[in-house]
Design a protein around this motif. Sequence first.
Motif, PDB file in Angstrom:
ATOM      1  N   LYS A  18       0.577  -1.195  -0.161  1.00 35.24           N
ATOM      2  CA  LYS A  18       0.102   0.145   0.535  1.00 35.24           C
ATOM      3  C   LYS A  18       0.864   1.327  -0.010  1.00 35.24           C
ATOM      4  O   LYS A  18       0.211   2.320  -0.608  1.00 35.24           O
ATOM      5  N   ASP A  45      -3.385 -15.299  -1.653  1.00 35.42           N
ATOM      6  CA  ASP A  45      -3.616 -14.628  -1.979  1.00 35.42           C
ATOM      7  C   ASP A  45      -2.449 -13.252  -3.115  1.00 35.42           C
ATOM      8  O   ASP A  45      -3.499 -12.998  -3.706  1.00 35.42           O
ATOM      9  N   LYS A  72      -4.627 -12.058   6.059  1.00 35.44           N
ATOM     10  CA  LYS A  72      -3.515 -11.241   7.085  1.00 35.44           C
ATOM     11  C   LYS A  72      -2.365 -10.974   7.325  1.00 35.44           C
ATOM     12  O   LYS A  72      -1.474 -10.648   7.552  1.00 35.44           O
ATOM     13  N   SER A 130      -9.402 -13.178  -5.110  1.00 31.43           N
ATOM     14  CA  SER A 130      -9.145 -11.850  -4.007  1.00 31.43           C
ATOM     15  C   SER A 130      -8.799 -10.551  -3.731  1.00 31.43           C
ATOM     16  O   SER A 130      -8.606  -9.171  -3.665  1.00 31.43           O
ATOM     17  N   SER A 131      -6.858 -10.956  -4.424  1.00 34.75           N
ATOM     18  CA  SER A 131      -6.571  -9.541  -3.894  1.00 34.75           C
ATOM     19  C   SER A 131      -6.507  -8.371  -5.127  1.00 34.75           C
ATOM     20  O   SER A 131      -6.613  -7.372  -4.936  1.00 34.75           O
ATOM     21  N   ASN A 168      -8.833  -8.500  -6.625  1.00 35.97           N
ATOM     22  CA  ASN A 168     -10.976  -7.491  -6.010  1.00 35.97           C
ATOM     23  C   ASN A 168     -10.618  -6.597  -5.489  1.00 35.97           C
ATOM     24  O   ASN A 168     -10.717  -5.517  -5.201  1.00 35.97           O
ATOM     25  N   ASN A 169      -9.277  -6.596  -4.698  1.00 35.23           N
ATOM     26  CA  ASN A 169      -8.948  -5.183  -2.666  1.00 35.23           C
ATOM     27  C   ASN A 169      -8.242  -4.713  -3.827  1.00 35.23           C
ATOM     28  O   ASN A 169      -8.487  -3.009  -3.498  1.00 35.23           O
ATOM     29  N   ASN A 172     -11.135  -2.514  -5.657  1.00 34.63           N
ATOM     30  CA  ASN A 172     -12.056  -1.979  -4.189  1.00 34.63           C
ATOM     31  C   ASN A 172     -10.957  -0.584  -3.873  1.00 34.63           C
ATOM     32  O   ASN A 172     -11.132   0.632  -3.954  1.00 34.63           O
ATOM     33  N   GLN A 173      -9.769  -0.697  -4.253  1.00 33.29           N
ATOM     34  CA  GLN A 173      -9.027   0.068  -3.525  1.00 33.29           C
ATOM     35  C   GLN A 173      -8.430   1.493  -4.332  1.00 33.29           C
ATOM     36  O   GLN A 173      -8.499   2.443  -3.878  1.00 33.29           O
ATOM     37  N   SER A 186     -16.525  -0.647  -1.612  1.00 31.28           N
ATOM     38  CA  SER A 186     -16.202  -2.245  -1.359  1.00 31.28           C
ATOM     39  C   SER A 186     -17.025  -2.925  -2.268  1.00 31.28           C
ATOM     40  O   SER A 186     -18.401  -3.074  -1.921  1.00 31.28           O
ATOM     41  N   ASP A 231     -17.664  -6.575  -3.834  1.00 33.87           N
ATOM     42  CA  ASP A 231     -17.469  -8.179  -4.864  1.00 33.87           C
ATOM     43  C   ASP A 231     -17.632  -8.422  -6.025  1.00 33.87           C
ATOM     44  O   ASP A 231     -18.534  -8.560  -6.934  1.00 33.87           O
TER      45      ASP A 231
END
Length: 810
Positions: free
Chosen positions: A201, A261, A307, A420-421, A423-424, A427-428, A433, A435
């Motif tokens: 990030k 991920d 995480k 999933s990553s 998708n993240n 979203n960022q 947020s 799906d």
Amino acid sequence: MRPLFLGLLFILLLNCSNKNSKPTALIDFAPENAAIIIKTSSFESLKNTISNNDFLQKISESNSYKNLEQSLNTLSLLKSNNDVLVCFSKDTKGNLQYTAITKYDSLLFKTDSIKNYSKETLKYKNKTIVKSSFNNQSTYSTNIDSTFLSSNSKDILESLFNKPTASDELKKMYSTINNNKTCSIIVKTDSLFINQFLPVKQIALNGFTNYIALDVDANQNEIILNGITKATDSLESVINIFKNTIPQENQTQNVTPSNSDGFMSFTFNNFKTFESNLVAFNKRDSTYVSSKLFNDIIEVGVIYEDKETAIVINSIDYIATKDALIGNENIISTYREIDILEFNDPFIFSKTFKPFISFNNANLYCVIDNFFVFAESRELLQNIIANYQNKTTFSERSYFKNIKNHLSDESSLLCVYSPSSLNNIINQNFEESSDYKLGRYNTSALQFIYDNNFAHVNGIIKKSKSTALLNSVSEEWNIKLEADILNEPQFVTNHITKQKEIVVQDINNNLYLISNRGKVLWKKQLRGAVLGDINQIDIYKNGKLQLCFATPYRVYVIDRNGKDVAPFPGKFNDQITQPLSVFDYDKKKNYRLLVTQRRNVLMYDVRAKIVNGFTFKSANGVIISQPKHFRIGSKDYISFKTKDRLYVLDRVGRTRVQPKTNSSYSNQPIFLYNNQFTTTTKAGDLISVNTNGNISLKNLGLSENHSLSTTSKTLVALNENKLTIKSKKSELDFGDYSEPKIFYINDKIYVSITDKQSHKVYLFDSLSKSIANFPVYGNSSITLDNIDRDRNLEFITKGESNSIILYQIN
């Protein structure tokens, strides 16, 4: 209109502007604050391609898309057969601005028949600007020297009347793009756009480089990116940390579990050069001294799992790197024969590799071949070890191999994303947020390959075909029990869901029922170890199934909630010496339970009462095989043996078949093979007895230490390291093998064996050909079945001494 908006949204997601001469080329008219410039040679073709792209369809429901759709409403009216540039920027208030640039054509806008459309002519310093309104959205357009310009910002359009030509840097980037692709994109990163593109990030695109130019080739199921990126000749940009280094082959995928991920990998040919660039970038004191741990590495990888984070260093000198870890040799645990050790300097990675790494909790590590893997939790290291040994890492997956065709083997920086990553990341960038249901996008990737003062860029977002995972073997879960496992786990049927569950027993004689998702449903302590396999019966004939089995002094019937079914358990003073046999002669659920006690066979009904009609009294010696029931034609046969006699009885215990000669028998079971009662002799010969008592012997070349298994037509024998399936032999490595097991599923035969010495599970077809992606890790015989509602087969095996593993064959 929708296809166009999808394409523009896609560009925003990628994130992946002068001399006073007169503008002549389309790029010269790009607004100075343009952050993203899209070029296409066929605007209509671009819209059509984007409207059919599955990935863009999935992200089209986001709020960001809907806001963009509203802003770009009027642009849908543009019709051009020439090159088109669409430029995006933001004003100081963060509002989206767009500008379309193309060669003027009188047919660019056909508005006569369009409803909700109006226009008016405005004047600006003797120039003409047309204000168009469509569905309550306004657009301003004009012509400058046969170039048509349209924007939702009147200020931008006015600025273009006196705009100088594009900068030399922008022109250089523009000259690299390819007109034969779906579209091309130029990104100027020092913009107001949010531009997260890495899993790290603290590295945003606007601090990574100055310009990116990408050619985009898109179809229904994939988006492929190729281009270059360039930063000013300074270490203010992350990409220049790789200056004066040579990219190496990325290998982090070889240790990254496919259920993670994703990962990031960065490489260099000389750590000292890379380190000096990092020191300058981070503005550290020139006296900074790094750890010797990194002197001989050429790659650093970061694995992301939920995480948690793991750090991988790839060493070209195993011994030197190992020596650098002296003082970090305290073994915490051992997993699958690999030590997990303490690491006393967890801050070293963020201190050395900032901004690529910010993780400060890597206080454990293990060594897997030439990879040194550091993490905070043992569970993450164990998952990495297990997937590496099982060959279920990213590098082994067909979907990763498919995207590798579009990537270079060597890169300075490689990022690989799971659904999933990915998708993240979306979203960022969209600041929301959602799906997007990207499950079929198993792997996406972005890589940078540093060259002389610039870097090549490759990227791919690709939907996996339904057959892409064919025959791959994945570890679905691995659970630990409270004590070591005593017997082999097996599947049983859940009569409610019609799916399979798992039963297994530990050394404390606790019996567990475990769901096919790995949840322990109940635990029940028994009086002794379960003998053989557990049967299931419907004792009440109502469709509800119970577990039925014997321990040395008990016969149990247990319901699915772990409760004893009365009048069981049945208690015995004399030891039960063979597994419980359960017969249902006529398939009417009139069960007979056969209990073997050395020489004797006792028959019970489901009320735990002796069946008086069963007349067999006693064998001539200790019974060495579990009694079995066979039906040939309309007749029932019960068969078992002692060391020198084969018994074949009828339902009531009378002799039905008397073998005409006796033999010295092995301890192998009796099978019905080719309608004959078949087993082996102690000398290793195959012996068959037909219903008339005639005997045939066949020399299979077996030693005394052999194993046998058959179906009605298929014979499998294991002799030392030689496996024979239907007369076809396979020679295996020498080891300690379990007895072969045959499974007949979906009209196909599978044969399994496990080498408990090397911890490998093998699976073969009926032609003795190994099933793809086997062997995998395991320490017991397997049970193979379809345990849920999908089409894939699963199998269960023992893992570590106290764990069981569920695998899926995809």
